[in-house]
Design a protein around this motif. Structure first.
Motif, PDB file in Angstrom:
ATOM      1  N   TYR A  72       4.994  -5.521  -6.623  1.00  0.00           N
ATOM      2  CA  TYR A  72       3.993  -4.458  -6.643  1.00  0.00           C
ATOM      3  C   TYR A  72       4.648  -3.111  -6.946  1.00  0.00           C
ATOM      4  CZ  TYR A  72       0.656  -1.004  -5.120  1.00  0.00           C
ATOM      5  OH  TYR A  72      -0.163   0.081  -5.076  1.00  0.00           O
ATOM      6  N   ARG A 115      -1.257 -13.546  -8.803  1.00  0.00           N
ATOM      7  CA  ARG A 115      -1.237 -13.814  -7.365  1.00  0.00           C
ATOM      8  C   ARG A 115       0.018 -13.288  -6.692  1.00  0.00           C
ATOM      9  NH1 ARG A 115      -3.074 -19.640  -5.755  1.00  0.00           N
ATOM     10  NH2 ARG A 115      -0.875 -19.631  -5.245  1.00  0.00           N
ATOM     11  N   LEU A 150      -2.990  -8.441 -11.624  1.00  0.00           N
ATOM     12  CA  LEU A 150      -3.971  -9.506 -11.452  1.00  0.00           C
ATOM     13  C   LEU A 150      -3.335 -10.816 -10.995  1.00  0.00           C
ATOM     14  CD1 LEU A 150      -6.273  -8.911 -14.544  1.00  0.00           C
ATOM     15  CD2 LEU A 150      -6.900  -8.639 -12.146  1.00  0.00           C
ATOM     16  N   SER A 196      -3.839  -7.102   0.470  1.00  0.00           N
ATOM     17  CA  SER A 196      -4.574  -7.277  -0.782  1.00  0.00           C
ATOM     18  C   SER A 196      -5.563  -6.135  -1.018  1.00  0.00           C
ATOM     19  CB  SER A 196      -5.301  -8.619  -0.799  1.00  0.00           C
ATOM     20  OG  SER A 196      -6.271  -8.673   0.226  1.00  0.00           O
ATOM     21  N   THR A 197      -6.074  -5.530   0.045  1.00  0.00           N
ATOM     22  CA  THR A 197      -6.984  -4.401  -0.115  1.00  0.00           C
ATOM     23  C   THR A 197      -6.272  -3.231  -0.769  1.00  0.00           C
ATOM     24  OG1 THR A 197      -8.127  -5.102   1.888  1.00  0.00           O
ATOM     25  CG2 THR A 197      -8.575  -2.881   1.116  1.00  0.00           C
ATOM     26  N   ARG A 236      -3.637  -3.435  -2.781  1.00  0.00           N
ATOM     27  CA  ARG A 236      -3.403  -3.816  -4.172  1.00  0.00           C
ATOM     28  C   ARG A 236      -4.683  -3.679  -4.989  1.00  0.00           C
ATOM     29  NH1 ARG A 236      -3.344  -9.161  -6.676  1.00  0.00           N
ATOM     30  NH2 ARG A 236      -5.299  -9.226  -5.552  1.00  0.00           N
ATOM     31  N   ASN A 237      -5.828  -4.043  -4.394  1.00  0.00           N
ATOM     32  CA  ASN A 237      -7.097  -3.967  -5.114  1.00  0.00           C
ATOM     33  C   ASN A 237      -7.447  -2.527  -5.487  1.00  0.00           C
ATOM     34  OD1 ASN A 237      -7.297  -6.703  -4.891  1.00  0.00           O
ATOM     35  ND2 ASN A 237      -8.759  -6.664  -3.198  1.00  0.00           N
ATOM     36  N   GLY A 238      -7.141  -1.582  -4.606  1.00  0.00           N
ATOM     37  CA  GLY A 238      -7.369  -0.173  -4.937  1.00  0.00           C
ATOM     38  C   GLY A 238      -6.503   0.272  -6.088  1.00  0.00           C
ATOM     39  N   SER A 239      -5.258  -0.162  -6.080  1.00  0.00           N
ATOM     40  CA  SER A 239      -4.356   0.177  -7.187  1.00  0.00           C
ATOM     41  C   SER A 239      -4.817  -0.465  -8.485  1.00  0.00           C
ATOM     42  CB  SER A 239      -2.930  -0.276  -6.873  1.00  0.00           C
ATOM     43  OG  SER A 239      -2.459   0.373  -5.720  1.00  0.00           O
ATOM     44  N   LEU A 240      -5.307  -1.687  -8.397  1.00  0.00           N
ATOM     45  CA  LEU A 240      -5.817  -2.393  -9.568  1.00  0.00           C
ATOM     46  C   LEU A 240      -7.027  -1.661 -10.147  1.00  0.00           C
ATOM     47  CD1 LEU A 240      -5.521  -4.934 -11.315  1.00  0.00           C
ATOM     48  CD2 LEU A 240      -6.987  -6.107  -9.701  1.00  0.00           C
ATOM     49  N   THR A 241      -7.895  -1.177  -9.287  1.00  0.00           N
ATOM     50  CA  THR A 241      -9.063  -0.419  -9.736  1.00  0.00           C
ATOM     51  C   THR A 241      -8.642   0.873 -10.430  1.00  0.00           C
ATOM     52  OG1 THR A 241     -10.397  -1.323  -7.943  1.00  0.00           O
ATOM     53  CG2 THR A 241     -11.201   0.693  -8.982  1.00  0.00           C
ATOM     54  N   LEU A 245       1.159  -9.507  -4.780  1.00  0.00           N
ATOM     55  CA  LEU A 245       1.108  -9.093  -3.377  1.00  0.00           C
ATOM     56  C   LEU A 245       2.496  -8.996  -2.765  1.00  0.00           C
ATOM     57  CD1 LEU A 245      -2.003 -11.082  -2.108  1.00  0.00           C
ATOM     58  CD2 LEU A 245      -1.843  -8.656  -2.671  1.00  0.00           C
TER      59      LEU A 245
END
Length: 115
Positions: free
Chosen positions: A79, A71, A69, A12-13, A15-20, A74
């Motif tokens: 992705y 769920r 965003l 998830s970390t 994915r969170n960077g990609s989301l940012t 992941l």
């Protein structure tokens, strides 16, 4: 390149960077189109194609942002699909900006970008 398995997951970390990154690039795209649209000059027919490219590319970026965003983003296969789609949207936005700049440089459009 090895295709991910049907249930392989990413961290998830990651994915969170990609989301940012997707959110920041989407923000720049929206800011560009907002600035361009608020320009007080008149529109011409030549401005339609760059605007269409920008709108399509931004719509793809928004869809990918929403997908990231979710769920189930992941799951590695989802992705990877979102990442590829985001790059396509980014390329379309870049083509729209490039075409708008070319119109401005050649003096074809009435919506100057360069000032």
């Amino acid at each position: 390149m090895v295709e991910p398995g049907p249930e392989e997951k990413i961290d998830s970390t990651f994915r969170n960077g990609s989301l940012t990154a997707a959110g920041i690039i989407l923000g720049f795209s929206l800011n560009f189109i907002s600035h361009w649209v608020s320009n007080p000059n008149d529109w011409s027919k030549i401005d339609i194609l760059p605007m269409l490219l920008l709108m399509v590319g931004i719509a793809i970026q928004v869809k990918v942002f929403a997908d990231l965003l979710a769920r189930d983003s992941l799951i590695a296969a989802k992705y990877d699909r979102s990442r590829r789609l985001f790059l396509i949207g980014l390329a379309i936005v870049a083509a729209g900006i490039g075409l708008a700049l070319l119109n401005d440089i050649l003096g074809l459009g009435s919506m100057p970008i360069l000032g």
